[in-house]
Enzyme design. Sequence first.
Site, mmCIF file in Angstrom:
data_model
loop_
_atom_site.group_PDB
_atom_site.id
_atom_site.type_symbol
_atom_site.label_atom_id
_atom_site.label_comp_id
_atom_site.label_asym_id
_atom_site.label_seq_id
_atom_site.Cartn_x
_atom_site.Cartn_y
_atom_site.Cartn_z
ATOM 1 N N GLY A 15 -19.182 6.231 12.430
ATOM 2 C CA GLY A 15 -18.471 5.084 12.984
ATOM 3 C C GLY A 15 -17.673 4.332 11.957
ATOM 4 O O GLY A 15 -16.666 3.708 12.268
ATOM 5 N N ASP A 129 -22.976 1.831 19.250
ATOM 6 C CA ASP A 129 -22.217 3.075 19.354
ATOM 7 C C ASP A 129 -23.145 4.216 19.772
ATOM 8 O O ASP A 129 -23.062 5.321 19.255
ATOM 9 C CB ASP A 129 -21.537 3.397 18.023
ATOM 10 C CG ASP A 129 -20.481 4.497 18.171
ATOM 11 O OD1 ASP A 129 -19.959 4.667 19.290
ATOM 12 O OD2 ASP A 129 -20.194 5.184 17.171
#
Length: 732
Positions: A15, A129
């Site tokens: 990420g 996420d």
Amino acid sequence: MAERYKIYDKLGAGGVGAVYRAYDNELKRWVAIKRLMSASDEKGDQNLATELRREADALASLRNPNIVTIFDVASDAEGLFMVMELLEGEDLADVVARGPLHYDDFKELASQTLEGLLAAHERHILHRDIKPENIKVERLPGGRMQSKIIDFGLARAGMKARKQTEDQEGSVMGSIFYMAPEQLTRAPVDVRTDLYALGCVFYEALSGKKAFDGESLNDVIDKHINHDIVPLNLVAPHVPPWLGAWVLRLMALNPEDRPATAQQAIEEFRAWEKMSAAPPMMPWMPPSHGQQGGAYTQPMYPTGSLTTSTVPVQSGYYQPPAAEVYAQPVLEVIPDAEPIVEIAAYTTPLARQSPTVQPARTGVQPARTGQIKRTASTRVHALSHRDEVPSGGPNIKLFAVIGGLVVLILVAAWFIFGGKGDPSSGGAASDSLLGSTGQPEVTFKLPEDRIVPPVDSDLCLHLIAGVGCLDPEGQIAGPSKEVIEWHDLATRGDDNFLRAYDKSADYAPRRIFWPPTKGGFGAKANRSVLDFHPREGRPIAMALTDLADAKGLFPFGEIVPPKGDPGLTLAVVFQADESRLPMRVFTLFGEDDISVSLRIDKDRRMIAEFRNGPSLGTITSRDVNPTLPCTAVFTWDKATGATEFRVKDAPGKVFQVKGKTRPPTKPLTRLQLGKVVDANHSDAPSSEQFSGYLAEVIVYASQLKLDQVQLVESQILRDHYMQGPPPAAPKK
């Protein structure tokens, strides 16, 4: 870093930064190193560097078997980095790509990932996420599946609700398929945001399908924000209703309707699993998929399970019923004896229906593999699961006796008044091959491995090549056998059927398995189709003749108003023979030159024709290839005349265009596949002959909504029949 860790190769990008495989020279072990921030970025934004370092330290403090372990957080000349355990196994995304999880594996996945999130949340860390690629799974020696959450690159320390992180361009980061509505709208996020994403992961793990999918980024975002989701029981009928309801609760549109914590989600799962029955509909499911009447304002929970819940429990919470006995009549025809109705009682617990919620479909109907349900044209319907019948005793016997007498009278009446039938009337139930030979007829149903199409009460014709096909002897047509009759599966259609021209095997298609296609883009193994390639110069054709009293049940009819918008939705799965273009695949027509048809020209372009007398609307496709397996969907609105033509081929190319043509005023009741030859048995024009394979036809008496059309063309049809090319051989 170079003194202690030796970098070998790049594993991927997370990420925030890249991840590398490295070797720890001091502890003699393989590790994964994630570069969080370059030295130049660290100098340019000290605040961000400080926050990243604080988050990395917080992650390093986590010690949980379901979260990747952080060994070290440090900086070097190139910037900030983390040293983590190097995990074996594969991503959950790779596992699910091979098929949905077995329940035992899913239970391990659910409990372990929720335990991992709970540990992070207790340390005031959000992941933000969660997606299949960020869950590593490994099969342990004892057979259990081990799951670990990785890549907390978007984590934010602190439990206070905060807005979603944005990248330098201001666009929301994270995986769009699993992002909660509050992330997409940049509203504050909290622990329930992680639960939403995990619910999306669970939906996919159980069904193999993404909960929110679309043909563009905006489509996916809109589905999240509008909560446009197909209930799990329709996508994956094998999933227990309580489990589907629990997953959809995690994915509730409003955070207030989700479990307040991961602990609460775990407790609800355990409570539902222990219950003997579960409600068929839950209040957090979208109203468009089964909820009618009033709306719920509070979620329901299992009885006495949530001692730590901070969400108020609805006062009228669900109470599991005791097992109830239901009965299903089965008409059994015994040679040289009177027909008898047997009552097969079973004690499967079924949930009570809420007075404000219509019962949801189970997503599948039991297959009938030739069992006898009626004699001649007399039909005996099974009881609905809502019709309670006392268990055992005189009532059952009395019902059986009465039922047997009624059936006997009806059978006798049929032989006296209508047994011979009219051989010229194709399509009438009494003129079936089986009926005309005096043998008992067979009622066919949707196979168990197929999803029930949406708004199935509006289905007026549903033909599947592997079901309802009868050979010239009136038996179930096996592979390579001619199909004289092709029977309808739709309840609304009342067992209509298509018949080969002249009731002759010379003009009948053959049932075969879909042959492989060059290049690998083709049908899945063992998918039945009807082969319409001409034989000995004779075209192959089937037709559904005028249904007389059933006209109003078909598109643009007037007798029974459909539940959807009045009009037409027609879907077909087929493949054309490139060597015999041009051709006409099918025509659905009625009186006064009203029709919908599909033609393919010599340049492989598909042409959808919507005709109402002198008014003709045509839509010509581009790019898609009809000589590969395809799905084609036609819609026609009765009120506005709006039309749409949608096509997808096996490689995944898509074409869809809208138009407008004056809508019909009379029903479309006749379906013709290929061109029926004339009375002199002369050949039809080559441009009217269909040559190729036909797998399935679905006709609705209504215009489905967009999400329903997408469900039909993608998950019900394309995903069932088609596959992409095989993986390329590794290069030597």
